[in-house]
Design an enzyme around this catalytic site. Structure first.
Site, PDB file in Angstrom:
ATOM      1  N   GLU A 100       1.022  -1.161   0.107  1.00  0.00           N
ATOM      2  CA  GLU A 100       0.052  -0.071  -0.005  1.00  0.00           C
ATOM      3  C   GLU A 100       0.717   1.198   0.088  1.00  0.00           C
ATOM      4  O   GLU A 100       1.827   1.281   0.793  1.00  0.00           O
ATOM      5  CB  GLU A 100      -0.838  -0.139   1.197  1.00  0.00           C
ATOM      6  CG  GLU A 100      -1.898   1.220   1.597  1.00  0.00           C
ATOM      7  CD  GLU A 100      -2.961   1.440   0.553  1.00  0.00           C
ATOM      8  OE1 GLU A 100      -2.602   1.685  -0.896  1.00  0.00           O
ATOM      9  OE2 GLU A 100      -4.109   0.952   0.779  1.00  0.00           O
ATOM     10  N   ASP A 101       0.492   2.377  -0.715  1.00  0.00           N
ATOM     11  CA  ASP A 101       1.412   3.381  -0.625  1.00  0.00           C
ATOM     12  C   ASP A 101       1.246   4.443   0.721  1.00  0.00           C
ATOM     13  O   ASP A 101       2.146   4.589   1.352  1.00  0.00           O
ATOM     14  CB  ASP A 101       1.090   4.371  -1.978  1.00  0.00           C
ATOM     15  CG  ASP A 101      -0.539   4.698  -2.015  1.00  0.00           C
ATOM     16  OD1 ASP A 101      -1.193   4.160  -1.023  1.00  0.00           O
ATOM     17  OD2 ASP A 101      -1.028   5.516  -2.859  1.00  0.00           O
ATOM     18  N   ASP A 104      -4.032   5.908   5.932  1.00  0.00           N
ATOM     19  CA  ASP A 104      -4.563   6.989   6.606  1.00  0.00           C
ATOM     20  C   ASP A 104      -5.609   6.812   7.619  1.00  0.00           C
ATOM     21  O   ASP A 104      -5.073   6.499   8.762  1.00  0.00           O
ATOM     22  CB  ASP A 104      -5.050   7.998   5.516  1.00  0.00           C
ATOM     23  CG  ASP A 104      -5.272   9.197   5.744  1.00  0.00           C
ATOM     24  OD1 ASP A 104      -4.993   9.693   6.972  1.00  0.00           O
ATOM     25  OD2 ASP A 104      -5.664   9.975   4.732  1.00  0.00           O
ATOM     26  N   PHE A 153      -1.305  16.543   3.990  1.00  0.00           N
ATOM     27  CA  PHE A 153      -1.817  16.075   2.753  1.00  0.00           C
ATOM     28  C   PHE A 153      -0.522  15.763   1.851  1.00  0.00           C
ATOM     29  O   PHE A 153      -0.037  16.821   1.440  1.00  0.00           O
ATOM     30  CB  PHE A 153      -2.835  16.957   2.017  1.00  0.00           C
ATOM     31  CG  PHE A 153      -3.625  16.157   1.036  1.00  0.00           C
ATOM     32  CD1 PHE A 153      -4.408  15.089   1.122  1.00  0.00           C
ATOM     33  CD2 PHE A 153      -3.154  16.450  -0.280  1.00  0.00           C
ATOM     34  CE1 PHE A 153      -4.969  14.583  -0.062  1.00  0.00           C
ATOM     35  CE2 PHE A 153      -3.755  15.726  -1.451  1.00  0.00           C
ATOM     36  CZ  PHE A 153      -4.775  14.647  -1.089  1.00  0.00           C
ATOM     37  N   ARG A 166       0.726  11.869  -9.459  1.00  0.00           N
ATOM     38  CA  ARG A 166       1.276  10.577  -9.040  1.00  0.00           C
ATOM     39  C   ARG A 166       2.525  10.261  -9.597  1.00  0.00           C
ATOM     40  O   ARG A 166       3.462   9.540  -9.344  1.00  0.00           O
ATOM     41  CB  ARG A 166       0.302   9.599  -9.746  1.00  0.00           C
ATOM     42  CG  ARG A 166      -1.070   9.759  -9.136  1.00  0.00           C
ATOM     43  CD  ARG A 166      -1.821   8.318  -9.374  1.00  0.00           C
ATOM     44  NE  ARG A 166      -3.287   8.276  -9.207  1.00  0.00           N
ATOM     45  CZ  ARG A 166      -4.030   7.808  -8.049  1.00  0.00           C
ATOM     46  NH1 ARG A 166      -3.279   7.539  -7.095  1.00  0.00           N
ATOM     47  NH2 ARG A 166      -5.454   8.136  -8.157  1.00  0.00           N
TER      48      ARG A 166
END
Ligand code: PRP
Length: 179
Positions: A100-101, A104, A153, A166
């Site tokens: 997973e990047d 959160d 963010f 991205r």
């Protein structure tokens, strides 16, 4: 307002990301030596990290992809996790590593973990490049973490704002005033 590169300040440079990914790859190489492994990437955000991490793992394994999305395109999670694409590889009785990047709220991984656990893998672990524990809404175990970050963010290296950024080779903080 259109997303603008001018509003991004660097957090992790390309060199720092790649150095940490090499370390994670070495750790995973040790931990999964001799095991029947399926490495599962969660699209879309994972694509650069997945490519670099798997190439840093000096092992033979299968790769597969799932696509889940929880964000409605802005900076806040909608709280709803939708599986858009399931993987096409069986994990029953095999070791499964989910890549997973970013973690959160934890809602995405929580859903994926339950879904995959029901398929009875020999083991199920998670590796995430970034972990943002302050935003957690559900408890999830992240077994391997690249970097722990504050509640910023972040964009770049797979992470987007409204689909953009991205392709940046680094991770940066997007000025929330303008997100
Ligand atoms: C992002 C990110 C994680 C998830 C993390 O994906 O890639 O999958 O949100 O957030 P959570 O812990 O609050 O669930 P997103 O839904 O934006 O899709 P994307 O990978 O296509 O950008």
């Amino acid at each position: 307002m259109e997303p603008s590169r001018d509003r991004i300040s660097p957090l992790f440079s390309e060199a720092r990301l790649q150095a940490r990914i090499k370390e994670l790859g070495a750790e995973l190489t040790r931990d999964y030596a001799g095991k029947d492994l399926v490495v599962v990437g969660l699209l879309n955000g994972v694509y650069p990290f997945f490519a670099d991490l798997t190439r840093a793992m000096e092992l033979d394994f299968d790769v597969s992809f799932m696509q889940a999305a929880s964000y409605g395109g802005g900076t806040e999670s909608t709280g709803e996790v939708i599986i858009h694409k399931d993987m096409d590889t069986s994990i029953r009785g095999r070791h499964c590593l989910v890549v997973e990047d970013i973690v959160d709220t934890g809602l995405t991984l929580n859903k994926i973990r339950h879904l995959l656990q029901d398929r009875e893998p020999a083991s199920l672990r998670i590796v995430a490049l970034l972990n943002k524990p302050k935003r957690r809404r559900v408890e999830v175990t992240v077994d391997y973490v690249g970097f722990v970050i504050e509640d910023h963010f972040v964009v770049g290296y797979g992470l987007d704002l409204s689909g953009k950024f991205r392709n940046l080779p680094f991770v940066g903080i997007y000025d929330p005033e303008h997100a």
